[in-house]
Design a protein around this motif. Structure first.
Motif, PDB file in Angstrom:
ATOM      1  N   LEU A  84      42.098  -0.558  -7.749  1.00  0.00           N
ATOM      2  CA  LEU A  84      41.257  -0.973  -6.620  1.00  0.00           C
ATOM      3  C   LEU A  84      40.948   0.176  -5.667  1.00  0.00           C
ATOM      4  CD1 LEU A  84      42.591  -4.521  -5.621  1.00  0.00           C
ATOM      5  CD2 LEU A  84      40.521  -3.934  -6.870  1.00  0.00           C
ATOM      6  N   ASN A  85      41.952   0.991  -5.355  1.00  0.00           N
ATOM      7  CA  ASN A  85      41.735   2.075  -4.397  1.00  0.00           C
ATOM      8  C   ASN A  85      40.663   3.047  -4.865  1.00  0.00           C
ATOM      9  OD1 ASN A  85      43.212   1.593  -2.123  1.00  0.00           O
ATOM     10  ND2 ASN A  85      45.088   2.508  -2.925  1.00  0.00           N
ATOM     11  N   TYR A 130      37.151   0.978  -5.130  1.00  0.00           N
ATOM     12  CA  TYR A 130      36.550   0.542  -3.865  1.00  0.00           C
ATOM     13  C   TYR A 130      36.258   1.727  -2.942  1.00  0.00           C
ATOM     14  CZ  TYR A 130      37.889  -4.424  -4.605  1.00  0.00           C
ATOM     15  OH  TYR A 130      38.022  -5.706  -5.067  1.00  0.00           O
ATOM     16  N   ASN A 131      37.181   2.692  -2.924  1.00  0.00           N
ATOM     17  CA  ASN A 131      37.135   3.693  -1.848  1.00  0.00           C
ATOM     18  C   ASN A 131      37.148   5.135  -2.310  1.00  0.00           C
ATOM     19  OD1 ASN A 131      37.079   1.943   0.428  1.00  0.00           O
ATOM     20  ND2 ASN A 131      39.181   1.381  -0.045  1.00  0.00           N
ATOM     21  N   GLN A 140      27.837   6.499  -1.018  1.00  0.00           N
ATOM     22  CA  GLN A 140      28.585   5.461  -1.721  1.00  0.00           C
ATOM     23  C   GLN A 140      28.230   4.086  -1.153  1.00  0.00           C
ATOM     24  OE1 GLN A 140      32.633   5.754  -0.553  1.00  0.00           O
ATOM     25  NE2 GLN A 140      33.311   4.003  -1.733  1.00  0.00           N
ATOM     26  N   VAL A 141      28.028   3.100  -2.035  1.00  0.00           N
ATOM     27  CA  VAL A 141      27.867   1.706  -1.596  1.00  0.00           C
ATOM     28  C   VAL A 141      28.821   0.836  -2.407  1.00  0.00           C
ATOM     29  CG1 VAL A 141      25.478   1.922  -0.810  1.00  0.00           C
ATOM     30  CG2 VAL A 141      25.938   1.317  -3.195  1.00  0.00           C
ATOM     31  N   PHE A 142      29.022  -0.382  -1.931  1.00  0.00           N
ATOM     32  CA  PHE A 142      29.986  -1.310  -2.540  1.00  0.00           C
ATOM     33  C   PHE A 142      29.214  -2.410  -3.254  1.00  0.00           C
ATOM     34  CE2 PHE A 142      33.039  -4.878  -2.337  1.00  0.00           C
ATOM     35  CZ  PHE A 142      34.183  -4.260  -2.824  1.00  0.00           C
ATOM     36  N   ARG A 143      29.356  -2.520  -4.563  1.00  0.00           N
ATOM     37  CA  ARG A 143      28.578  -3.489  -5.332  1.00  0.00           C
ATOM     38  C   ARG A 143      29.436  -4.139  -6.420  1.00  0.00           C
ATOM     39  NH1 ARG A 143      22.890  -2.979  -4.792  1.00  0.00           N
ATOM     40  NH2 ARG A 143      22.542  -2.119  -2.706  1.00  0.00           N
ATOM     41  N   TYR A 168      34.432  -5.416  -8.522  1.00  0.00           N
ATOM     42  CA  TYR A 168      33.654  -4.650  -7.533  1.00  0.00           C
ATOM     43  C   TYR A 168      33.950  -3.166  -7.711  1.00  0.00           C
ATOM     44  CZ  TYR A 168      32.882  -9.194  -5.361  1.00  0.00           C
ATOM     45  OH  TYR A 168      32.519 -10.494  -5.136  1.00  0.00           O
ATOM     46  N   LYS A 183      29.109   2.295  -6.156  1.00  0.00           N
ATOM     47  CA  LYS A 183      27.912   2.811  -6.790  1.00  0.00           C
ATOM     48  C   LYS A 183      27.303   3.778  -5.791  1.00  0.00           C
ATOM     49  CE  LYS A 183      26.936  -1.254  -9.698  1.00  0.00           C
ATOM     50  NZ  LYS A 183      25.927  -2.273 -10.114  1.00  0.00           N
ATOM     51  N   ASP A 214      23.441  -7.151  -8.042  1.00  0.00           N
ATOM     52  CA  ASP A 214      24.855  -6.765  -7.925  1.00  0.00           C
ATOM     53  C   ASP A 214      25.371  -6.902  -6.490  1.00  0.00           C
ATOM     54  OD1 ASP A 214      23.425  -4.679  -6.872  1.00  0.00           O
ATOM     55  OD2 ASP A 214      24.309  -3.125  -8.139  1.00  0.00           O
ATOM     56  N   GLU A 215      24.660  -7.670  -5.667  1.00  0.00           N
ATOM     57  CA  GLU A 215      25.137  -7.944  -4.307  1.00  0.00           C
ATOM     58  C   GLU A 215      25.536  -9.419  -4.195  1.00  0.00           C
ATOM     59  OE1 GLU A 215      23.075  -5.299  -0.999  1.00  0.00           O
ATOM     60  OE2 GLU A 215      21.561  -6.236  -2.255  1.00  0.00           O
ATOM     61  N   THR A 273      30.034  -8.143  -1.087  1.00  0.00           N
ATOM     62  CA  THR A 273      29.534  -6.758  -0.971  1.00  0.00           C
ATOM     63  C   THR A 273      28.803  -6.572   0.362  1.00  0.00           C
ATOM     64  OG1 THR A 273      27.392  -7.160  -2.073  1.00  0.00           O
ATOM     65  CG2 THR A 273      29.264  -6.604  -3.484  1.00  0.00           C
ATOM     66  N   VAL A 327      31.403  -6.247   3.066  1.00  0.00           N
ATOM     67  CA  VAL A 327      32.055  -4.930   3.050  1.00  0.00           C
ATOM     68  C   VAL A 327      31.156  -3.872   3.687  1.00  0.00           C
ATOM     69  CG1 VAL A 327      32.807  -3.044   1.532  1.00  0.00           C
ATOM     70  CG2 VAL A 327      33.577  -5.396   1.100  1.00  0.00           C
ATOM     71  N   GLU A 328      29.877  -3.873   3.331  1.00  0.00           N
ATOM     72  CA  GLU A 328      28.961  -2.876   3.914  1.00  0.00           C
ATOM     73  C   GLU A 328      28.896  -3.028   5.444  1.00  0.00           C
ATOM     74  OE1 GLU A 328      27.437  -0.336   2.514  1.00  0.00           O
ATOM     75  OE2 GLU A 328      28.061  -0.771   0.469  1.00  0.00           O
ATOM     76  N   ARG A 351      32.296  -1.848   7.008  1.00  0.00           N
ATOM     77  CA  ARG A 351      32.456  -0.386   7.059  1.00  0.00           C
ATOM     78  C   ARG A 351      31.654   0.202   8.214  1.00  0.00           C
ATOM     79  NH1 ARG A 351      32.279   0.998   0.522  1.00  0.00           N
ATOM     80  NH2 ARG A 351      34.510   0.698   0.184  1.00  0.00           N
ATOM     81  N   ILE A 411      39.078  -8.971  -0.134  1.00  0.00           N
ATOM     82  CA  ILE A 411      38.252  -7.896  -0.717  1.00  0.00           C
ATOM     83  C   ILE A 411      37.799  -6.954   0.401  1.00  0.00           C
ATOM     84  CG2 ILE A 411      36.108  -7.423  -1.968  1.00  0.00           C
ATOM     85  CD1 ILE A 411      36.494 -10.320  -3.218  1.00  0.00           C
ATOM     86  N   GLN A 432      40.742  -4.720   1.627  1.00  0.00           N
ATOM     87  CA  GLN A 432      41.003  -3.618   0.684  1.00  0.00           C
ATOM     88  C   GLN A 432      39.909  -2.549   0.786  1.00  0.00           C
ATOM     89  OE1 GLN A 432      43.656  -3.395  -1.658  1.00  0.00           O
ATOM     90  NE2 GLN A 432      42.913  -1.364  -2.227  1.00  0.00           N
ATOM     91  N   ALA A 433      38.669  -2.991   0.887  1.00  0.00           N
ATOM     92  CA  ALA A 433      37.540  -2.054   0.859  1.00  0.00           C
ATOM     93  C   ALA A 433      37.400  -1.245   2.146  1.00  0.00           C
ATOM     94  CB  ALA A 433      36.241  -2.813   0.578  1.00  0.00           C
ATOM     95  N   SER A 453      40.188  -0.348   3.730  1.00  0.00           N
ATOM     96  CA  SER A 453      41.519   0.265   3.817  1.00  0.00           C
ATOM     97  C   SER A 453      42.261  -0.188   5.078  1.00  0.00           C
ATOM     98  CB  SER A 453      41.415   1.804   3.793  1.00  0.00           C
ATOM     99  OG  SER A 453      40.783   2.230   2.629  1.00  0.00           O
TER     100      SER A 453
END
Lengths: 131, 348
Positions: free
Chosen positions: A12-13, A16-17, A108-111, A124, A127, B47-48, B52, B55-56, B59, B92, B95-96, B98
């Motif tokens: 995951l780390n 995700y990051n 970086q984006v999260f998808r 997840y 990308k 993919d959204e 997601t 999370v965006e 952040r 989620i 985690q994303a 941190s």
């Protein structure tokens, strides 16, 4: 991509990051993580390193004949990204209206990367989006 | 007193115009645009999903707030499109960003107002000293049945707000909040159903207008403020028309609601709608300005807030992208076929 809860959880780390590793000895950076530094061997002193997620497209290709898991996504673009900190990372490129070419800046984006069929997990992943 | 330490939003790049949806169902786009006061809506990429988007937004909120993610002691995600029925979106998100593991987290659902319900929960937790900071998110990839009036408005987007107690860190102080709740069957989705159902015209007077106007009047009475005391007002916006009518009923001017009215250009982001409107207003507001926000969730309920903007907003504003820039940069228009593909309406 492994379809097991345990392997997904362990990664995951990084997924995700963008968490890789840095050798405290010689300051070499790695993504994905390494246990042993290529330069330092037995003197390796690794620690986790979170990359900023910004960089530029080093090379790219468009996938028209995808793996089964990505059949709904095709055609899609995969690129090698040179992160600002140095390491090269492979990643999917998402549409942002900006041109995809060598040298294009990305972030970086999260998808979602993979959705297991029926009752399975959603994977997840980072990308990259041209900016 | 609890305040907003920072905020962030996310809206997908894809858009579909009213004209394109109307073309498919042989309806008159001009009468729909006029009737719903909407031009186009956002559409999630394939993919959204609500996670997601959350999370965006989260952040961006952490960056805007300038706090350590590990100092966030609670994360609540409000949505009616959580990707899992069982497996919290909030985990989620934690985690994303941190945020570490020493926190409480949960998913909330109250139609379009779960994000503001989370804000109220965090106000209590931060004022009591239980947590240093908490994050509430409203995020949705909302569903509208093909051919239904909702299809013109149901869109995707989200906003995250970090709540804390220290006024020196707060871009705005939450002066007060009230809620009005009743059992009103105006809009619902049964477990396992792909699309929501609604009571047609019943969604107006007994649902949206009753709850929004009552909660707002209760807040005004409790605080002693008049509509003219507020520089900005944000009302939940299921379409572009309802919030304008609610503002008029309550004595607010068009000028007071213009900056927080985003539905005409992105559609109804459901749990994200009121919070996205608030974020857009905070992007423009000056220290000392007062903002009124009243959310609405079908089922039904409204949360109303009186907020006052603080000096540090000018410093924090430079840290992240503005809401209107996120909305307007990189818009990608799609036709109805691509819309169906993105929403998994057709599959290979």
């Amino acid at each position: 991509m492994e379809r097991s809860s345990a392997s997904m959880w362990r990664k995951l780390n990084s997924r995700y990051n963008l968490v890789g590793t840095e050798c405290e000895n010689c300051k070499s950076l790695y993504f994905p993580s390494r246990i042993v530094c290529k330069n330092c061997g037995r003197q390796t002193k690794m620690r986790n390193k979170t990359f900023a997620g910004t960089g530029e497209i080093y090379s790219f290709t468009k996938i028209h004949v995808p793996a089964e898991a990505f059949r709904e996504d095709a055609p899609y673009t995969v690129a090698v990204i040179k992160l600002d900190e140095g390491p090269m990372v492979e990643g999917h490129i998402v549409e942002s209206g900006k041109e995809v070419k060598i040298g294009t800046r990305v972030r970086q984006v999260f998808r979602k990367m993979l959705v297991e069929e029926d009752e399975g997990l959603i994977h997840y992943h980072f990308k990259f989006e041209p900016v | 007193m609890a305040g907003i330490i920072g905020y962030g939003v996310h809206v997908p790049h894809y858009r579909i115009k009213v004209e394109e949806i109307a073309r498919i169902w042989n309806e008159d786009p001009e009468s729909i645009k006029k009737g719903l006061h909407i031009k186009e809506k956002s559409v999630p990429s394939h993919d959204e999903d609500a996670a997601t988007i959350a999370v965006e937004a989260a952040r961006r909120a952490v960056k805007h707030a300038g706090v350590k993610a590990t100092d966030i002691g609670a994360i609540y995600v409000g949505s009616e499109s959580h990707p899992y029925a069982v497996k919290p979106t909030a985990t989620i998100v934690s985690q994303a960003i941190s945020a570490g593991h020493n926190l409480t987290a949960a998913d909330l659902e109250f139609a379009c107002k779960a994000g503001t319900a989370g804000m109220q929960m965090l106000m209590g937790m931060s004022d009591s000293g239980m947590i240093k900071y908490g994050m509430t998110i409203g995020s949705d990839t909302s569903q509208g049945r093909p051919g239904d009036a909702l299809e013109y408005t149901a869109s995707a987007g989200g906003a995250a707000f970090i709540i804390g107690k220290e006024k020196s860190e707060s871009v705005a102080t939450i002066l007060d909040t009230v809620s009005f709740t009743s059992d009103t069957p105006d809009f619902w989705r049964r477990e396992g159903a792909d699309f929501p159902s609604h009571g047609g015209r019943f969604t107006g007077e007994p649902a949206y207008f009753r709850h929004v106007t009552t909660a707002t009047k209760m807040l005004l009475e409790k605080t002693g403020f008049k509509p003219s005391d507020f520089k900005y007002a944000v009302f939940h916006q299921p379409n572009g028309k309802f919030p304008i009518a609610a503002a008029k009923l309550l004595g607010f001017s068009q000028e007071q609601i213009d900056d927080g009215l985003l539905t005409p250009i992105i559609g109804n982001t459901y749990s994200g709608a009121s919070l996205l409107g608030l974020a857009a207003v905070l992007d423009k507001a000056s220290p000392g300005d007062k903002v009124l926000v009243t959310s609405f969730g079908s089922g039904a309920g409204s949360d109303s807030f009186a907020i006052e903007v603080n000096d540090i907003i000018n410093e924090k504003r430079t840290r992240s992208e503005k809401v209107l820039d996120i909305i307007n940069n990189g818009k990608l228009y799609i036709d109805y076929a691509m819309y169906l593909k993105n929403r998994k309406g057709i599959r290979k």
